[in-house]
Design a protein around this motif. Structure first.
Motif, short mmCIF file in Angstrom:
data_model
loop_
_atom_site.label_atom_id
_atom_site.label_comp_id
_atom_site.label_asym_id
_atom_site.label_seq_id
_atom_site.Cartn_x
_atom_site.Cartn_y
_atom_site.Cartn_z
N PRO A 20 -15.29 9.35 8.11
CA PRO A 20 -15.02 10.78 8.27
C PRO A 20 -14.63 11.16 9.71
N TYR A 21 -13.55 11.91 9.80
CA TYR A 21 -13.01 12.41 11.07
C TYR A 21 -12.44 11.31 11.96
N ARG A 22 -12.23 10.08 11.42
CA ARG A 22 -11.70 9.01 12.27
C ARG A 22 -10.53 8.29 11.60
N VAL A 23 -9.35 8.43 12.20
CA VAL A 23 -8.19 7.65 11.78
C VAL A 23 -7.58 7.00 13.02
N LYS A 24 -6.96 5.82 12.82
CA LYS A 24 -6.42 5.09 13.96
C LYS A 24 -5.20 4.30 13.48
N VAL A 25 -4.23 4.10 14.35
CA VAL A 25 -3.09 3.26 13.98
C VAL A 25 -3.40 1.82 14.39
N ARG A 26 -3.28 0.90 13.41
CA ARG A 26 -3.67 -0.50 13.63
C ARG A 26 -2.64 -1.43 13.01
N ASP A 27 -2.81 -2.73 13.27
CA ASP A 27 -2.03 -3.74 12.55
C ASP A 27 -2.67 -3.98 11.19
N LYS A 28 -1.81 -4.26 10.22
CA LYS A 28 -2.29 -4.45 8.85
C LYS A 28 -1.19 -5.25 8.14
N PRO A 29 -1.53 -6.10 7.16
CA PRO A 29 -0.46 -6.85 6.48
C PRO A 29 0.53 -5.90 5.80
N ALA A 30 1.81 -6.19 5.89
CA ALA A 30 2.82 -5.35 5.24
C ALA A 30 2.71 -5.51 3.73
N PRO A 31 3.02 -4.46 2.97
CA PRO A 31 2.93 -4.57 1.51
C PRO A 31 4.01 -5.51 0.97
N ARG A 32 3.73 -6.09 -0.20
CA ARG A 32 4.71 -6.97 -0.85
C ARG A 32 4.94 -6.51 -2.27
N ILE A 33 5.98 -7.02 -2.88
CA ILE A 33 6.23 -6.74 -4.29
C ILE A 33 5.08 -7.35 -5.11
N GLU A 34 4.39 -6.53 -5.91
CA GLU A 34 3.29 -7.04 -6.73
C GLU A 34 3.65 -7.09 -8.21
N HIS A 35 4.58 -6.20 -8.62
CA HIS A 35 5.04 -6.16 -10.01
C HIS A 35 6.56 -6.08 -10.00
N GLY A 36 7.15 -6.48 -11.11
CA GLY A 36 8.61 -6.51 -11.19
C GLY A 36 9.27 -5.17 -10.94
N GLU A 37 8.55 -4.08 -11.23
CA GLU A 37 9.16 -2.75 -11.09
C GLU A 37 8.90 -2.11 -9.72
N ASP A 38 8.33 -2.87 -8.79
CA ASP A 38 8.04 -2.32 -7.44
C ASP A 38 9.28 -2.37 -6.55
N VAL A 39 9.32 -1.46 -5.58
CA VAL A 39 10.15 -1.69 -4.39
C VAL A 39 9.24 -1.55 -3.17
N VAL A 40 9.68 -2.14 -2.06
CA VAL A 40 9.03 -1.89 -0.78
C VAL A 40 10.00 -1.08 0.06
N LEU A 41 9.50 0.02 0.63
CA LEU A 41 10.34 0.88 1.47
C LEU A 41 9.99 0.68 2.93
N ARG A 42 11.02 0.78 3.78
CA ARG A 42 10.78 0.97 5.21
C ARG A 42 10.73 2.48 5.41
N VAL A 43 9.57 2.97 5.83
CA VAL A 43 9.36 4.42 5.91
C VAL A 43 10.16 4.99 7.08
N THR A 44 10.86 6.12 6.81
CA THR A 44 11.60 6.78 7.89
C THR A 44 10.88 8.05 8.37
N ARG A 45 10.24 8.75 7.46
CA ARG A 45 9.49 9.96 7.81
C ARG A 45 8.26 10.02 6.90
N ALA A 46 7.11 10.41 7.46
CA ALA A 46 5.90 10.61 6.65
C ALA A 46 5.19 11.85 7.15
N ALA A 47 5.02 12.83 6.27
CA ALA A 47 4.39 14.09 6.69
C ALA A 47 2.88 14.02 6.50
N ILE A 48 2.18 14.85 7.27
CA ILE A 48 0.73 15.02 7.09
C ILE A 48 0.53 16.30 6.29
N CYS A 49 -0.35 16.23 5.28
CA CYS A 49 -0.55 17.34 4.34
C CYS A 49 -1.97 17.90 4.48
#
Ligand code: NAD
Ligand code: ZN
Ligand code: ZN
Length: 381
Positions: free
Chosen positions: A9-38
């Motif tokens: 609670p109340y703690r977020v941080k930017v860290r290294d983490k393994p990049a996502p991979r295709i897990e199912h045939g219908e997946d795509v992996v995106l390179r994110v260009t913009r991500a909003a905070i809601c």
């Protein structure tokens, strides 16, 4: 890859983490260009959403470029630019077959309360979100919408959530020609609901909040009258009645939801505000303010700390209460036309942009409603 990570609670941080991979045939992996905070991310940050696990990545409002596609993906190719609805939908279950994409049952095997949602705890499927360099998008032929070549990512970014949610809030209010509509909350969702009320024929739109900069924004961006909670003595119900011939607005929208403990509300509670901490303050006000036979439309997100609603008053007044997790996919094509025509200026809601590395600062600024912040966008890379 670099990603925003929840640490408690109340703690977020930017860290290294393994990049996502295709897990199912219908997946795509995106390179994110913009991500909003809601505003919904604040509920996670405050620890209000059950089963929010340490190490998970938030972010359900994003655009990106397709980096890799699973073997079963038919409609997307590497290099396509897309905007992605926050609800994950399979396109073929009982609900998806009825166009109720926000209720998809196969994208969230963990609970029958909600569809899968990106970056929104294990209660909604445990998917990682887009506040990162890369994100995995399941059922990629169903949700993502290709971004037209003549539009920038930011022009359509808020079609992922806020524009459909605010518009659906007004529509669920059943706003009709000549109605008076009151919107509680001048965050991005409330602002869009106020703007949408005009599009649906409202005669008056009254936007309610406690943050002066957001009230000014509501006047400018949504063309609304405003009601400042502080000036109203923290009791907006009599003020709304007085402004509407004693009856109350025809429609009230709750675009507030859960309020953080430790927020100014707790101080106010100490000063005699007649509601318990963690109770649904805005929703209670909406129910008491709306005229008899009126409609209360609820898009604010609630959860365990605030399930207290004056249901008796709602029954006596013969109210219609409607609520939903927005059905983003259904509204996207229609609202894209409003965006193109300048009737819903999603990009105009973006007041702040930060590199992903500064995400913790961005959360603090947005959470404090500081520096005139309305919508905050993270830019990876
Ligand atoms: P936000 O946090 O930016 O805005 C909330 C606003 O409400 C703030 O300006 C705050 O000052 C104001 N506020 C707080 N208490 C109030 C009260 N009692 N009366 C009037 N105003 C009050 O959030 P947002 O991004 O605009 O989202 C609003 C709500 O909608 C959140 O609960 C969010 O989780 C929810 N949401 C729901 C959906 C859905 O699909 N149903 C989608 C997106 C967001
Ligand atoms: Zn959102
Ligand atoms: Zn489905």
């Amino acid at each position: 890859m670099r990603a925003l990570v929840y640490e408690g609670p109340y703690r977020v941080k930017v860290r290294d983490k393994p990049a996502p991979r295709i897990e199912h045939g219908e997946d795509v992996v995106l390179r994110v260009t913009r991500a909003a905070i809601c505003g919904s991310d604040l509920h996670l940050l405050h620890g209000f959403v059950p089963d929010t696990r340490v190490g998970s990545t938030f972010g359900h409002e994003f655009t990106g470029v397709v980096e890799e596609t699973g073997p079963a993906v038919r409609t997307l190719r590497r290099g396509d630019r897309v905007v992605v609805p926050f609800n994950i939908s399979c396109g073929r279950c009982f609900y998806c077959a009825r166009g109720l994409y926000g209720d998809c049952e196969s994208s969230n095997p963990m609970s029958d309360l909600a569809s899968g949602v990106y970056g929104y705890s294990h209660t909604t499927g445990g998917y990682d979100g887009g506040q990162a360099e890369y994100v995995r998008v399941p059922f990629a032929d169903v949700g993502p919408m290709k971004i037209p070549d003549d539009l920038e990512d930011e022009d359509v970014l808020l079609l992922s959530d806020v524009l459909p949610t605010g518009y659906q809030a007004a529509e669920m209010g059943g706003v009709r020609e000549g109605d008076v509509v009151a919107v509680f909350g001048c965050g991005p969702v409330g602002l869009v609901a106020a703007r949408s009320a005009w599009l649906l024929g409202a005669r008056r739109v009254i936007a309610i909040d406690r943050v002066p900069a957001r009230l000014r924004f509501a006047e400018r961006w949504a063309g609304a009258e405003t009601l400042d909670l502080e000036a109203a003595g923290w009791d907006p119900v009599p003020v709304l009645k007085e402004q509407t011939g004693g009856r109350g607005p025809d429609v009230c929208v709750d675009a507030v939801g859960l309020e953080a403990s430790g927020s100014p509300w707790q101080t106010l509670l100490g000063r005699g505000l007649k509601l318990q901490a963690g109770s649904a303050v805005a929703l209670s006000w909406a129910i008491h303010a709306v005229r008899k036979g009126g409609t209360v439309s609820i898009v604010g997100v609630y959860g365990p700390p605030a399930n207290l609603v004056p249901i008796g008053a709602a029954m006596n007044k013969g109210l219609t209460l409607r609520t939903a997790q927005a059905n983003v996919k259904r509204y996207m094509p229609h609202l894209l036309e409003h965006v193109r025509a300048g009737r819903l200026d999603g990009k105009g809601l973006i007041t702040h942009r930060f590199p992903l590395e500064r995400a913790a600062h961005a959360y603090a600024l947005f959470g404090d409603r500081a520096d005139g912040c309305v919508k905050c966008v993270l830019v990876p890379g």
